[in-house]
Design an enzyme around this catalytic site. Structure first.
Site, mmCIF file in Angstrom:
data_model
loop_
_atom_site.group_PDB
_atom_site.id
_atom_site.type_symbol
_atom_site.label_atom_id
_atom_site.label_comp_id
_atom_site.label_asym_id
_atom_site.label_seq_id
_atom_site.Cartn_x
_atom_site.Cartn_y
_atom_site.Cartn_z
ATOM 1 N N HIS A 123 0.866 -1.185 0.000
ATOM 2 C CA HIS A 123 0.000 0.000 0.000
ATOM 3 C C HIS A 123 0.905 1.239 0.000
ATOM 4 O O HIS A 123 2.012 1.197 0.537
ATOM 5 C CB HIS A 123 -0.839 -0.061 1.280
ATOM 6 C CG HIS A 123 -1.908 0.963 1.398
ATOM 7 N ND1 HIS A 123 -1.660 2.262 1.781
ATOM 8 C CD2 HIS A 123 -3.251 0.882 1.219
ATOM 9 C CE1 HIS A 123 -2.798 2.927 1.840
ATOM 10 N NE2 HIS A 123 -3.777 2.125 1.496
ATOM 11 N N ASP A 200 3.508 -4.801 7.774
ATOM 12 C CA ASP A 200 2.339 -3.927 7.753
ATOM 13 C C ASP A 200 1.113 -4.834 7.932
ATOM 14 O O ASP A 200 0.727 -5.553 7.007
ATOM 15 C CB ASP A 200 2.306 -3.186 6.413
ATOM 16 C CG ASP A 200 1.000 -2.430 6.196
ATOM 17 O OD1 ASP A 200 0.144 -2.427 7.115
ATOM 18 O OD2 ASP A 200 0.832 -1.857 5.108
ATOM 19 N N GLN A 203 -4.099 -5.096 6.988
ATOM 20 C CA GLN A 203 -5.134 -6.016 6.481
ATOM 21 C C GLN A 203 -5.026 -7.388 7.146
ATOM 22 O O GLN A 203 -5.722 -8.325 6.746
ATOM 23 C CB GLN A 203 -5.003 -6.186 4.956
ATOM 24 C CG GLN A 203 -5.186 -4.917 4.153
ATOM 25 C CD GLN A 203 -6.627 -4.411 4.152
ATOM 26 O OE1 GLN A 203 -7.569 -5.151 4.447
ATOM 27 N NE2 GLN A 203 -6.807 -3.143 3.825
ATOM 28 N N LYS A 226 -9.862 -0.538 10.710
ATOM 29 C CA LYS A 226 -10.030 -1.718 9.856
ATOM 30 C C LYS A 226 -10.334 -2.959 10.685
ATOM 31 O O LYS A 226 -10.433 -4.066 10.161
ATOM 32 C CB LYS A 226 -8.769 -1.944 9.025
ATOM 33 C CG LYS A 226 -8.539 -0.865 7.961
ATOM 34 C CD LYS A 226 -7.353 -1.210 7.115
ATOM 35 C CE LYS A 226 -6.835 -0.048 6.309
ATOM 36 N NZ LYS A 226 -7.691 0.353 5.194
ATOM 37 N N CYS A 364 -4.747 2.572 -3.622
ATOM 38 C CA CYS A 364 -3.479 3.044 -3.013
ATOM 39 C C CYS A 364 -2.351 2.057 -3.258
ATOM 40 O O CYS A 364 -1.526 1.801 -2.367
ATOM 41 C CB CYS A 364 -3.634 3.308 -1.519
ATOM 42 S SG CYS A 364 -4.757 4.634 -1.164
HETATM 43 N N1 PLP Z 1 -1.456 -0.802 4.704
HETATM 44 C C1 PLP Z 1 -2.410 -1.493 4.084
HETATM 45 C C2 PLP Z 1 -2.112 -2.869 3.560
HETATM 46 C C3 PLP Z 1 -3.669 -0.933 3.921
HETATM 47 O O1 PLP Z 1 -4.630 -1.614 3.292
HETATM 48 C C4 PLP Z 1 -3.913 0.371 4.420
HETATM 49 C C5 PLP Z 1 -5.226 1.011 4.220
HETATM 50 O O2 PLP Z 1 -5.975 0.654 3.355
HETATM 51 C C6 PLP Z 1 -2.874 1.028 5.089
HETATM 52 C C7 PLP Z 1 -1.658 0.407 5.207
HETATM 53 C C8 PLP Z 1 -3.072 2.393 5.672
HETATM 54 O O3 PLP Z 1 -3.997 2.380 6.700
HETATM 55 P P1 PLP Z 1 -4.507 3.750 7.351
HETATM 56 O O4 PLP Z 1 -5.010 4.592 6.221
HETATM 57 O O5 PLP Z 1 -5.578 3.318 8.277
HETATM 58 O O6 PLP Z 1 -3.352 4.359 8.052
#
Ligand code: PLP
Length: 406
Positions: A123, A200, A203, A226, A364
């Site tokens: 992402h 990370d 998800q 999430k 993203c």
């Molecule tokens: N990493 C992954 C794999 C994501 O799907 C997302 C959000 O969709 C993020 C990071 C970023 O999360 P946040 O916008 O809640 O900080």
């Protein structure tokens, strides 16, 4: 397996509404999940009974709010099986956690000529901070690809490891493909080469039981919103040995021990990384969400969601012109797809009018879209409050949209 779906659905008030005169079908859970009444009530309770700035207050409310905040930290520690509450840093979310590590790790450990390894399925929240950190410090940023099922090319990843590698950064689960990466194995290989790993978990935590000590990862991060908790709250887990060595990310109140005109000493962990008044309301909501998930059981959730995924994959794969992106052997409950050469926005816009919320676009993950040579996908992502009947509605809505657009 008995899964109390009716009771669960009754606990999510937002699901019980009509949009465009149709029942709302919410399949945008990878972007953000809905909140059960238990979480909403916890926030309400906090403001009706406990609201106050925390730490260092000698009065009743401040101590009560502090206690609740620190109790929540203990419960998050237990939920992810970290060794110590010192390793649990409250942040705004995964993005802030990732920026924190990129900034502090970069300052402390990255020198010109070093390398950071990541993957093409990250992402932007993870990709961009590392890319920019490497550019800033004159380091190389190397990115491993995927196979035709959307699984990480492990040979390529391992082939990139060398004496210049300082960190491996990858997502636990792809937000586009649903692929669950074999993070435990990757961490073990990295550690044999003395390389720390950041996962990370944005998800990951809502679908999988995660265990910091079992994974042995060095950093792990996630967002509350999430995982059925409020927006604006998240967690960074870091091994104490790294967090002790990293410089603070933000400066201000709370993160200091002593301040003089000419110098400052910093607070102990985890406070060194929690500058300013924290999101106490968010932490109350996150604690309630963790209770909720524990009560349902992560294994039960995974089993129920796997059934949704199987059912939806079978139905969607049969549609004419359907191409599903991400068919990994191990994947979470989301399906990214395109139908013929119909633009994803057109599908999303039409089925929205039928009451169905899906996400469309690059999610993203522009490096991944470029790699796949597509502008974006339609993504239906399922949570444990979704049903097979809702998937039937999705399938018939797609069939109708396809007829209209062709
Ligand atoms: N990493 C992954 C794999 C994501 O799907 C997302 C959000 O969709 C993020 C990071 C970023 O999360 P946040 O916008 O809640 O900080």
């Amino acid at each position: 397996m008995f899964f109390p779906i009716d009771k669960i659905r009754s606990e999510f008030p937002i699901l019980h509404q009509q949009i465009y005169n149709r029942p709302l079908v919410y399949f945008d859970n990878a972007a953000s999940t809905q909140k059960p009444v238990q979480v909403i009530d916890a926030i309400r309770h906090y403001y009706e009974h406990d609201n106050c700035n925390i730490h260092r207050g000698v009065h009743y409310l401040s101590m009560k709010a502090t206690e609740a905040y620190e109790e929540a930290r203990k419960e998050i520690r237990e939920f992810i099986n970290a060794r110590s509450t010192h390793e649990i840093i409250f942040t705004k979310g995964a993005t802030e956690s990732l920026n924190l590590v990129a900034s502090s790790f970069g300052k402390r450990y990255i020198k010109p000529g070093d390398e950071v390894i990541s993957t093409i399925m990250e992402h932007h929240s993870s990709f961009v901070p590392w890319q920019q950190m490497c550019l800033e410090h004159g380091a190389g940023f190397r990115v491993a690809g995927i196979n035709e099922r959307g699984e990480l090319d492990l040979d390529e990843l391992y082939g990139m490891i060398n004496e210049k590698t300082r960190l491996i950064v990858l997502t636990h689960v792809s937000n586009v493909l649903g692929t669950i990466n074999p993070v435990k194995e990757i961490i073990a290989v990295a550690h044999r080469n003395n390389i720390p790993v950041l996962i990370d978990g944005a998800q990951g935590v809502s679908h999988l039981q995660v265990d910091m000590q079992d994974l042995d990862c060095d950093f792990y991060c996630f967002s509350g919103h999430k995982m059925y908790a409020p927006m604006g709250i998240g967690v960074l887990y870091g091994k104490e040995k790294y967090l002790e060595e990293l410089p603070p990310y933000q400066l201000g109140g709370e993160m200091i021990k002593e301040v003089y005109v000419d110098h400052t000493t910093f607070n102990e962990l985890p406070f060194k990384f929690e500058a300013g008044t924290p999101n106490v309301e968010g932490v109350a909501g996150l604690r309630a969400a963790v209770h909720y998930l524990k009560e349902l059981g992560m294994e039960n959730i995974a089993m129920y969601e796997e059934n949704l995924l199987k059912y939806a994959s079978g139905k969607l794969a049969n549609l004419d012109g359907m191409k599903i992106y991400g068919t990994a052997v191990h994947k979470t409950s989301l399906i990214s797809f395109l139908i013929g050469d119909i633009h994803p926005y057109d599908v999303g816009t039409i089925i929205d009018k039928m009451g169905i919320a899906v996400r469309t676009g690059h999610h993203c993950a522009m490096p991944l879209m470029n790699y796949l040579k597509i502008p974006g996908t339609v993504r239906a992502s399922f949570a444990f409050y979704n049903t097979l009947q809702e998937i039937d509605l999705l399938v018939s809505a797609i069939v109708k949209a396809k007829k209209m657009l062709e």
